[in-house]
Design an enzyme around this catalytic site. Structure first.
Site, mmCIF file in Angstrom:
data_model
loop_
_atom_site.group_PDB
_atom_site.id
_atom_site.type_symbol
_atom_site.label_atom_id
_atom_site.label_comp_id
_atom_site.label_asym_id
_atom_site.label_seq_id
_atom_site.Cartn_x
_atom_site.Cartn_y
_atom_site.Cartn_z
ATOM 1 N N ASP A 40 1.040 -1.132 -0.320
ATOM 2 C CA ASP A 40 -0.093 -0.044 -0.023
ATOM 3 C C ASP A 40 0.946 1.298 0.026
ATOM 4 O OD1 ASP A 40 -1.445 2.107 0.839
ATOM 5 O OD2 ASP A 40 -2.837 0.909 1.542
ATOM 6 N N HIS A 41 1.128 2.015 -1.196
ATOM 7 C CA HIS A 41 2.328 2.888 -1.280
ATOM 8 C C HIS A 41 2.135 3.976 -0.167
ATOM 9 C CE1 HIS A 41 -0.546 5.331 -4.014
ATOM 10 N NE2 HIS A 41 0.404 6.059 -3.696
ATOM 11 N N HIS A 54 -5.872 2.703 1.271
ATOM 12 C CA HIS A 54 -5.128 3.887 1.609
ATOM 13 C C HIS A 54 -5.722 4.703 2.853
ATOM 14 C CE1 HIS A 54 -2.951 3.258 -2.031
ATOM 15 N NE2 HIS A 54 -3.680 3.813 -2.767
HETATM 16 C C1 BG6 Z 1 -3.642 4.812 -6.354
HETATM 17 C C2 BG6 Z 1 -5.178 4.723 -6.914
HETATM 18 O O1 BG6 Z 1 -3.660 3.569 -5.498
HETATM 19 O O2 BG6 Z 1 -3.258 6.124 -5.670
HETATM 20 C C3 BG6 Z 1 -4.950 6.050 -7.888
HETATM 21 O O3 BG6 Z 1 -5.167 3.609 -7.556
HETATM 22 C C4 BG6 Z 1 -4.763 7.288 -6.990
HETATM 23 O O4 BG6 Z 1 -6.285 6.184 -8.290
HETATM 24 C C5 BG6 Z 1 -3.322 7.062 -6.386
HETATM 25 O O5 BG6 Z 1 -4.628 8.219 -7.951
HETATM 26 C C6 BG6 Z 1 -2.839 8.099 -5.493
HETATM 27 O O6 BG6 Z 1 -1.915 8.218 -4.878
HETATM 28 P P1 BG6 Z 1 -0.880 9.447 -4.824
HETATM 29 O O7 BG6 Z 1 0.459 8.923 -4.144
HETATM 30 O O8 BG6 Z 1 -0.601 10.279 -6.044
HETATM 31 O O9 BG6 Z 1 -1.669 10.175 -3.735
#
Ligand code: BG6
Length: 518
Positions: free
Chosen positions: A202-203, A265
């Site tokens: 989960d980044h 997230h």
């Molecule tokens: C991803 C989603 O996991 O996270 C995307 O699939 C979203 O839809 C993105 O745009 C948002 O990530 P960040 O790091 O740009 O906030």
């Protein structure tokens, strides 16, 4: 504005950026989906970022696999041209050296011949780079390919590890489509892999500011004593994007914001602000607290869902002065799509610490701006000693944790305004990440890739935590798919460039609250 005092120089010049105790062991990194967007936008730049900081092991190689026909040289040229950007103007030699460690294999993910070629390539690369059979397999492919790929790796013995070597698999989200499919997928992976070999990514957990939440809470004695329902009135967690669905309609139109953002997230952000202190900062310590918290999240009553969660879809509008089309007119989206691109929910946690404190969460696409922030509103003072000022006239303290794009923390409090009269004004104490540390935080994937090489699962998602989160959202998704419920749980169309449908604001107004301006 009161500024934080700069930390000592010693910290600012800390060479070992992540302060990890040890360097990873020699490793082969095998990426499935190597011609895709994720590999080129995130994985390769992050691996190169680690390489620049001397955080990759000396002995490593990267083997990309995809259907597209590339030779090793073509793959390298692509990497060189992508890395040769304005951030890397002085890193030409490093880019060349890094690209020499990159290799490519093309083939069909479901054909056996790919895996026999793969086994041969891995064996020869392991030998050439002395990587001691340590391997990381990255699944940067659509989820329906996880099982066939992992089964094949298992059949060839490539997932086997022992005390002298490791084999780990990083799995991207979405992990399943609902609770049932997530359980099913998990069962299949566990036929081949042990839980300690599976790294569900989960980044958001790799973001510097998200990791800082636990440091903020548990490395300061100041905040934890007031971090409860006696002192906190409510939390507002927003992850807003100004982008639309972009080129991902094929995936997104079947997913929607609940699957795409909330199940993973948003729940991870909630867990970090709301969980109890873990016994220690390690994978099981942290995951044990997360699962306990998720089990305490009150399930929404299905017959009155619209009192707890509101969904919306973007209509046409304006972003940054430019006109943008409605979701249903985006390329690849079903013109009658009922997929939600926005949701706001009021979450309650039934435990001693949080009983009665609402956690309002919202996320959506094509909102006014890109901002992710957690706003903590404290309660009003219990009694006012100041004549003519009632407790309601004294604004509550507000703590804002800016996850992105202006990373930092802002605390507001009251102070006497200078002058002979007793006047009060609200001041802010402002920690700006870039100002203090002199640089933007590194990409989340750097930290996560490094942790996987180090065998640390703390910032990954354990199977029970993932399933518990699905069990909160699956009934909502199912209810929204039910046509008979559509009238009650309307899909509200909101103009692009707004903060979502007004019903999302009404959810808070009913509680006598409103969203803080971001
Ligand atoms: C991803 C989603 O996991 O996270 C995307 O699939 C979203 O839809 C993105 O745009 C948002 O990530 P960040 O790091 O740009 O906030």
């Amino acid at each position: 504005m009161i500024k934080l005092i700069q930390p000592e120089k010693k910290i600012l010049t800390c060479k070992d950026f992540f302060c990890t105790e040890s360097l990873p062991k020699p490793t082969g990194i095998i990426i499935f989906g190597a011609s895709g967007d994720l590999t080129h936008r995130k994985l390769i730049p992050s691996l190169f970022g680690l390489f620049l900081k001397d955080l990759l092991p000396k002995n490593f190689y990267i083997l990309g696999i995809a259907r597209t026909n590339f030779t090793d040289d073509e793959f390298r040229e692509k990497i060189i041209s992508e890395l040769s950007n304005e951030d890397n103007t002085s890193n030409g030699d490093k880019i060349q050296a890094f690209s020499k460690r990159c290799f490519y294999l093309s083939g069909d993910y479901e054909s056996l011949s790919l895996y026999s070629d793969l086994k041969w390539s891995i064996k020869s690369l392991d030998k050439e780079f002395y990587t001691d059979r340590n391997r990381i397999f990255y699944m940067a492919v659509p989820p329906d390919l996880y099982t066939p790929i992992i089964d094949n790796l298992g059949d060839l013995g490539l997932t086997y590890d022992d005390d002298s070597s490791y084999s780990r698999v990083i799995v991207e989200k979405p992990f399943g489509f609902d609770l049932e499919s997530a359980v099913e997928l998990d069962k299949k992976l566990h036929l081949v892999l042990r839980e300690d070999q599976i790294y569900r990514i989960d980044h958001y957990l790799g973001k510097e500011t998200v990791q800082n939440i636990l440091i903020f809470r548990f490395a300061n004695s100041l905040f934890e004593p007031v971090w409860n329902n006696r002192y906190i009135d409510n939390f507002q967690i927003t992850v807003a994007e100004d982008l639309g669905v972009e080129h991902r309609a094929g995936y997104y139109d079947h997913a929607g914001v609940i699957r795409d953002m909330f199940q993973n997230h948003m729940m991870q952000l909630l867990s970090l602000v709301a969980m109890e202190p873990p016994a220690s900062f390690d994978a099981d310590g942290v995951h044990d607290e997360k699962i306990k918290l998720f089990r305490s999240v009150r399930k929404f009553p299905e017959n009155e869902l619209n009192r707890w969660i509101i969904r919306g879809q973007y209509g046409a509008g304006e972003i940054d002065g430019k006109e943008v089309v409605e979701y249903r007119h985006e390329k690849g989206v079903n013109p009658e799509s009922k997929t939600e691109t926005f949701a706001t929910g009021k979450f309650l946690i039934d435990n001693w610490r949080w009983s009665g404190v609402p956690f309002y969460m919202r996320s959506g696409k094509r909102l006014q701006k890109r901002v992710s922030e957690i706003v903590v509103t404290f309660k009003h003072v219990p009694h006012s000693i100041f004549p003519q000022l009632s407790t309601d006239n004294i604004p509550p303290n507000i703590l804002r944790i800016n996850i992105q794009p202006e990373e930092g923390i802002v605390l507001s409090f009251q102070a006497k305004h200078p002058g002979p009269k007793l006047c009060m004004s609200t001041l802010t104490m402002n920690f700006d990440y870039e100002e203090v540390f002199g640089e933007k935080p590194p990409d989340a994937y750097e930290r996560l890739l490094l942790d996987c090489m180090l065998g640390d699962q703390t910032l990954f998602v354990r199977d029970d935590v993932m399933k518990e989160s699905w069990s909160i959202f699956t009934p909502i998704i199912q209810n929204w798919q039910n046509e008979q419920e559509l009238v009650k749980n309307e899909l509200h169309i909101y103009p692009s460039g707004s903060w979502g449908p007004m019903e999302a604001d009404e959810l808070l107004q009913k509680d006598g609250r409103s969203w803080h301006q971001l």
